[in-house]
Design an enzyme around this catalytic site. Structure first.
Site, PDB file in Angstrom:
ATOM      1  CE  LYS A 112      -4.147  -1.950   1.408  1.00 15.64           C
ATOM      2  NZ  LYS A 112      -3.826  -3.421   1.597  1.00 15.64           N
TER       3      LYS A 112
HETATM    4  C1  PLP Z   1      -4.510  -4.543   1.276  1.00 17.81           C
HETATM    5  C2  PLP Z   1      -3.719  -5.946   1.065  1.00 17.81           C
HETATM    6  C3  PLP Z   1      -4.002  -6.731   0.264  1.00 17.81           C
HETATM    7  C4  PLP Z   1      -5.260  -6.928  -0.760  1.00 17.81           C
HETATM    8  O1  PLP Z   1      -4.996  -5.770  -1.407  1.00 17.81           O
HETATM    9  P1  PLP Z   1      -6.228  -5.232  -2.446  1.00 17.81           P
HETATM   10  O2  PLP Z   1      -6.031  -4.335  -3.255  1.00 17.81           O
HETATM   11  O3  PLP Z   1      -7.408  -5.015  -1.381  1.00 17.81           O
HETATM   12  O4  PLP Z   1      -6.828  -6.741  -3.291  1.00 17.81           O
HETATM   13  C5  PLP Z   1      -3.291  -8.092   0.242  1.00 17.81           C
HETATM   14  N1  PLP Z   1      -2.070  -8.042   1.071  1.00 17.81           N
HETATM   15  C6  PLP Z   1      -1.813  -7.143   2.000  1.00 17.81           C
HETATM   16  C7  PLP Z   1      -0.664  -7.448   2.819  1.00 17.81           C
HETATM   17  C8  PLP Z   1      -2.448  -5.891   2.037  1.00 17.81           C
HETATM   18  O5  PLP Z   1      -2.034  -4.818   2.813  1.00 17.81           O
END
Ligand code: PLP
Length: 462
Positions: A112
């Site tokens: 993220k």
């Molecule tokens: C947010 C997240 C996901 C999922 O990502 P999306 O874009 O919501 O599909 C997977 N793994 C981790 C570690 C995350 O923080």
């Protein structure tokens, strides 16, 4: 470049407006009116260039005249300067034709950071020019909130408030939210669970007097600018493995579908992607949808890959929109059915369209742990539980093309699951080794709208 709503009823916006707005007024999600295509030569010319240069070339066609080229290069440089790896999104080989793209070298150790760091800088540049400030309020089960606080701390056009469920995030996640000490970021521990946090956030957005009074803005995963930032690492990894001369497959551990939808955009832009594999944990609404066409809510069963524990997947609406040939009315109808009846059935034509671009698989809790153990033994790579879900499902889809599995978090962010699998507590990277010694700053708040609104009003820097 204009952005239109997946439900067809909201005004078209520029990139800047779509970024600052987040959700469209008709409840839909913004998508580009047309998806720009990169020529084979332009893609080939990305080979060997830095992550920042690839980011500029890939994202430039989407931002219209929101930023000058010089401004945009500067934004990208600042966004990724704090990453702990020179390649930003390095590839590691797991097997003869299987590669891991490590997306956890950012400041909060999860993918993220790629989007949040970029939109922090984009918000700051756009708002400073408009001489405006906004208040960002977000709800988090862990990774989004820490990425937002880290990205927006110290930026003077923005105040950030993050609601997290008191006592229900991991210690690393909590400390990443409570230890930054800039005066414009606020970690709020709410007396309730994640659904309570989301419900109060929604209430604040629905209180229009409050919303306009504090100029509320959202940075959750439906924000188009976040999806766009994630398109870049599909290009950087595919080109490193021989694209456009070779076709490359991707497997993506998926929750709200933002990360994998970015892969779909990359493909539509001309990047030769073969399979795009949706990997779910036991909360498998997306896998069930791909298998049967029935998109039906079931309760969430908490898992050891908690960032993928979702009941409905918010960005899936964007994929449906394209599968339904950009028919906003049909999407509005399906989303209404999801709300009132708890589900809907994807039409035969749309399901076929989805299956042309996506395949899927599911990974159980036991399989997740077994995959962490097996990979540590076979390659030495210690996976976080989300990345392990991806690797397990990818192994079921290996073919003639190179397969890239996205590793979405650093193992140290989820030490309990990792130590259960391999018996060691994965160490934090050196640059944040003192996380457990830093002092924390957090406000405990009741699960009460009026109290939350009063706190936000009081704390924002007017
Ligand atoms: C947010 C997240 C996901 C999922 O990502 P999306 O874009 O919501 O599909 C997977 N793994 C981790 C570690 C995350 O923080």
């Amino acid at each position: 470049m204009r952005y239109i709503s997946t439900r067809g009823q909201a005004p078209a916006l520029t990139f800047e407006e779509a970024m600052l707005t987040g959700l469209a007024r008709d409840g839909g999600l913004y998508v580009p009116e047309t998806i720009p295509v990169m020529s084979r030569d332009a893609i080939a010319a990305l080979a060997g260039r830095s992550y920042e240069e690839i980011a500029f070339e890939v994202m430039r066609p989407f931002i219209g005249d929101t930023f000058t080229d010089a401004e945009f290069r500067d934004i990208i440089a600042r966004a990724y300067a704090g990453f702990g790896h020179a390649a930003r999104a390095p590839l590691v080989q797991l097997g003869p034709n299987h590669f891991l793209c490590e997306l956890f070298h950012g400041p909060t150790l999860a993918f993220k950071d790629f989007a949040m760091q970029l939109i922090g800088q984009m918000f700051q540049t756009a708002l400073a020019r408009r001489n405006e400030r906004v208040t960002i309020v977000g709800a988090t089960s862990g990774d989004t909130g820490s990425a937002a606080i880290e990205a927006f701390q110290g930026l003077d056009a923005v105040d950030v408030f993050i609601l997290y469920p008191h006592g229900r995030v991991s210690e690393v996640q909590r400390r990443q939210m409570t230890t930054p000490n800039a005066s414009n970021v606020h970690a709020l521990a709410l007396a309730g669970d994640f659904d309570d946090c989301q419900a109060r956030l929604k209430d604040m957005f629905n209180d229009f007097e409050f919303r306009d009074g504090v100029r509320l803005a959202g940075v959750n995963s439906i924000n188009w600018a976040r999806v766009l930032a994630q398109v870049v690492y599909y290009f950087s990894s595919a080109v490193a493995l021989g694209a456009p001369h070779r076709v490359v497959d991707f497997t993506v551990p998926t929750g709200n579908f933002g990360d994998i939808f970015a892969g779909y955009i990359a493909k539509r832009m001309g990047l030769p992607i073969g399979q795009l594999v949706i990997a779910t944990n036991q909360n498998d609404i997306l896998h069930r949808t791909m298998v049967s066409g029935a998109h039906t809510k079931e309760g969430v069963a908490p898992s050891i890959s908690p960032s993928m524990d979702i009941q409905v997947s918010s960005n899936f609406e964007r994929a449906l929109y394209f599968a339904y040939d950009q028919d906003g009315a049909a999407i509005a109808q399906q989303m209404e059915a999801l709300k009132t009846d708890g589900g809907f059935t994807v039409s035969q034509g749309a399901l076929q369209a989805l299956r042309e671009d996506f395949t899927s698989g599911r990974c159980s809790e036991d399989e997740t742990l077994a995959t962490i153990t097996a990979q540590r033994d076979a390659t030495g790579e210690v996976l976080c539980p989300h990345s392990a879900v991806g690797v397990k499902v990818a192994e079921e889809h290996l073919g003639a093309n190179p397969m890239v599995t996205l590793a979405t978090a650093h193992p140290a962010k989820f030490p309990d699951a990792v130590s259960q699998a391999v018996g060691i507590h994965p160490p934090l990277p050196k640059r944040m080794a003192d996380l457990y010694e830093r002092s924390e700053r957090v406000t405990e708040v009741p699960n009460d709208l009026a109290a939350l609104e009063a706190l936000v009003r009081d704390r924002i820097q007017k």
